[in-house]
Design a protein around this motif. Structure first.
Motif, PDB file in Angstrom:
ATOM      1  N   ARG A  14      13.132   8.634  -7.317  1.00  0.00           N
ATOM      2  CA  ARG A  14      12.428   7.950  -8.270  1.00  0.00           C
ATOM      3  C   ARG A  14      11.304   7.046  -8.020  1.00  0.00           C
ATOM      4  NH1 ARG A  14      15.546  11.444 -10.057  1.00  0.00           N
ATOM      5  NH2 ARG A  14      16.830  11.318 -12.010  1.00  0.00           N
ATOM      6  N   GLY A  15      11.315   6.238  -6.979  1.00  0.00           N
ATOM      7  CA  GLY A  15      10.510   5.199  -6.632  1.00  0.00           C
ATOM      8  C   GLY A  15       9.124   5.791  -6.009  1.00  0.00           C
ATOM      9  N   PHE A  16       9.483   6.785  -5.191  1.00  0.00           N
ATOM     10  CA  PHE A  16       8.107   7.053  -4.412  1.00  0.00           C
ATOM     11  C   PHE A  16       7.140   7.861  -5.162  1.00  0.00           C
ATOM     12  CE2 PHE A  16       9.795   5.138  -0.973  1.00  0.00           C
ATOM     13  CZ  PHE A  16      10.487   5.603  -0.287  1.00  0.00           C
ATOM     14  N   GLU A  17       7.252   8.270  -6.721  1.00  0.00           N
ATOM     15  CA  GLU A  17       6.348   8.701  -7.289  1.00  0.00           C
ATOM     16  C   GLU A  17       5.231   7.939  -7.446  1.00  0.00           C
ATOM     17  OE1 GLU A  17       5.577  12.028 -10.490  1.00  0.00           O
ATOM     18  OE2 GLU A  17       7.518  11.869  -9.436  1.00  0.00           O
ATOM     19  N   VAL A  18       5.419   6.826  -7.788  1.00  0.00           N
ATOM     20  CA  VAL A  18       4.291   5.986  -7.911  1.00  0.00           C
ATOM     21  C   VAL A  18       3.228   6.048  -6.785  1.00  0.00           C
ATOM     22  CG1 VAL A  18       3.560   3.598  -8.138  1.00  0.00           C
ATOM     23  CG2 VAL A  18       5.651   4.395  -9.330  1.00  0.00           C
ATOM     24  N   CYS A  19       3.726   5.956  -5.345  1.00  0.00           N
ATOM     25  CA  CYS A  19       3.139   5.834  -4.217  1.00  0.00           C
ATOM     26  C   CYS A  19       2.235   7.254  -4.051  1.00  0.00           C
ATOM     27  CB  CYS A  19       3.737   5.805  -2.993  1.00  0.00           C
ATOM     28  SG  CYS A  19       4.637   4.046  -2.826  1.00  0.00           S
ATOM     29  N   ARG A  20       3.021   8.528  -4.491  1.00  0.00           N
ATOM     30  CA  ARG A  20       2.356   9.730  -4.359  1.00  0.00           C
ATOM     31  C   ARG A  20       1.219  10.011  -5.365  1.00  0.00           C
ATOM     32  NH1 ARG A  20       2.555  14.108  -7.218  1.00  0.00           N
ATOM     33  NH2 ARG A  20       4.132  13.362  -8.657  1.00  0.00           N
ATOM     34  N   ARG A  21       1.607   9.408  -6.601  1.00  0.00           N
ATOM     35  CA  ARG A  21       0.363   9.572  -7.777  1.00  0.00           C
ATOM     36  C   ARG A  21      -0.916   8.756  -7.272  1.00  0.00           C
ATOM     37  NH1 ARG A  21       2.864   9.418 -13.426  1.00  0.00           N
ATOM     38  NH2 ARG A  21       0.740   9.567 -13.946  1.00  0.00           N
ATOM     39  N   ILE A  22      -0.587   7.355  -6.781  1.00  0.00           N
ATOM     40  CA  ILE A  22      -1.645   6.749  -6.231  1.00  0.00           C
ATOM     41  C   ILE A  22      -2.333   7.299  -5.059  1.00  0.00           C
ATOM     42  CG2 ILE A  22      -2.379   4.579  -5.270  1.00  0.00           C
ATOM     43  CD1 ILE A  22       0.012   3.390  -6.724  1.00  0.00           C
ATOM     44  N   ALA A  23      -1.755   7.833  -4.022  1.00  0.00           N
ATOM     45  CA  ALA A  23      -2.383   8.454  -3.074  1.00  0.00           C
ATOM     46  C   ALA A  23      -3.096   9.702  -3.476  1.00  0.00           C
ATOM     47  CB  ALA A  23      -1.106   8.983  -1.977  1.00  0.00           C
ATOM     48  N   GLU A  24      -2.389  10.458  -4.166  1.00  0.00           N
ATOM     49  CA  GLU A  24      -3.375  11.586  -4.760  1.00  0.00           C
ATOM     50  C   GLU A  24      -4.493  11.286  -5.449  1.00  0.00           C
ATOM     51  OE1 GLU A  24      -0.926  14.100  -7.326  1.00  0.00           O
ATOM     52  OE2 GLU A  24       0.197  14.866  -5.628  1.00  0.00           O
ATOM     53  N   ARG A  25      -4.593  10.137  -6.269  1.00  0.00           N
ATOM     54  CA  ARG A  25      -5.703   9.753  -6.972  1.00  0.00           C
ATOM     55  C   ARG A  25      -6.695   9.217  -6.081  1.00  0.00           C
ATOM     56  NH1 ARG A  25      -7.441   9.879 -12.312  1.00  0.00           N
ATOM     57  NH2 ARG A  25      -8.657   8.024 -12.774  1.00  0.00           N
ATOM     58  N   LEU A  26      -6.104   8.462  -5.041  1.00  0.00           N
ATOM     59  CA  LEU A  26      -7.322   7.819  -3.756  1.00  0.00           C
ATOM     60  C   LEU A  26      -7.663   8.955  -3.106  1.00  0.00           C
ATOM     61  CD1 LEU A  26      -5.788   4.419  -3.453  1.00  0.00           C
ATOM     62  CD2 LEU A  26      -7.687   4.830  -4.839  1.00  0.00           C
ATOM     63  N   GLY A  27      -6.950   9.886  -2.885  1.00  0.00           N
ATOM     64  CA  GLY A  27      -7.259  11.161  -1.686  1.00  0.00           C
ATOM     65  C   GLY A  27      -6.882  10.680  -0.541  1.00  0.00           C
ATOM     66  N   ARG A  29      -3.196   9.637   2.533  1.00  0.00           N
ATOM     67  CA  ARG A  29      -1.745  10.148   2.519  1.00  0.00           C
ATOM     68  C   ARG A  29      -0.885   9.292   2.010  1.00  0.00           C
ATOM     69  NH1 ARG A  29      -1.172  11.102   8.800  1.00  0.00           N
ATOM     70  NH2 ARG A  29       1.071  11.504   8.197  1.00  0.00           N
ATOM     71  N   THR A  30       0.112   9.695   1.254  1.00  0.00           N
ATOM     72  CA  THR A  30       1.116   9.056   0.650  1.00  0.00           C
ATOM     73  C   THR A  30       1.919   7.910   1.614  1.00  0.00           C
ATOM     74  OG1 THR A  30       1.859  10.973  -0.714  1.00  0.00           O
ATOM     75  CG2 THR A  30       3.301   9.100  -0.486  1.00  0.00           C
ATOM     76  N   ARG A  31       2.086   8.154   2.827  1.00  0.00           N
ATOM     77  CA  ARG A  31       2.502   7.303   3.723  1.00  0.00           C
ATOM     78  C   ARG A  31       1.909   5.947   4.047  1.00  0.00           C
ATOM     79  NH1 ARG A  31       3.251   8.673  10.322  1.00  0.00           N
ATOM     80  NH2 ARG A  31       4.210   6.626  10.788  1.00  0.00           N
ATOM     81  N   VAL A  32       0.598   6.175   4.153  1.00  0.00           N
ATOM     82  CA  VAL A  32      -0.334   4.958   4.115  1.00  0.00           C
ATOM     83  C   VAL A  32      -0.204   4.067   2.713  1.00  0.00           C
ATOM     84  CG1 VAL A  32      -2.931   4.360   4.114  1.00  0.00           C
ATOM     85  CG2 VAL A  32      -2.076   6.259   5.322  1.00  0.00           C
ATOM     86  N   VAL A  33       0.024   4.668   1.436  1.00  0.00           N
ATOM     87  CA  VAL A  33       0.342   3.878   0.416  1.00  0.00           C
ATOM     88  C   VAL A  33       1.694   2.972   0.508  1.00  0.00           C
ATOM     89  CG1 VAL A  33       0.419   4.059  -1.938  1.00  0.00           C
ATOM     90  CG2 VAL A  33      -1.348   5.227  -0.909  1.00  0.00           C
TER      91      VAL A  33
END
Length: 75
Positions: A14-27, A29-33
């Motif tokens: 559940r916790g990585f959803e925030v990182c994924r959504r921020i990464a998609e918004r900024l364009g 990679r999720t790993r960087v976030v």
């Protein structure tokens, strides 16, 4: 020990959803976030974790208020 792994699995799922959504918004990679939040937490002694919780709360409220409807009949 089983309780520990259950909690760990819950937060990973559940916790990585925030990182994924921020990464998609900024364009980016999720790993960087994710690593940025980890480094920010260690450098600022917990500010990164507080920021993460604030963003999770903000995205949750946004999802509750704003729902995308595809048609007029979805009301």
């Amino acid at each position: 020990m089983n309780l520990f792994y259950t909690a760990l699995y819950y937060f990973q799922k559940r916790g990585f959803e925030v990182c994924r959504r921020i990464a998609e918004r900024l364009g980016i990679r999720t790993r960087v976030v994710r690593t940025s939040f980890i480094y920010l937490t260690f450098v600022t002694l917990g500010f990164g974790f507080a920021l993460y919780l604030f963003l999770a709360f903000w995205l949750r409220i946004k999802d509750l208020v704003y729902t995308k409807r595809t048609s007029v009949f979805d009301l």
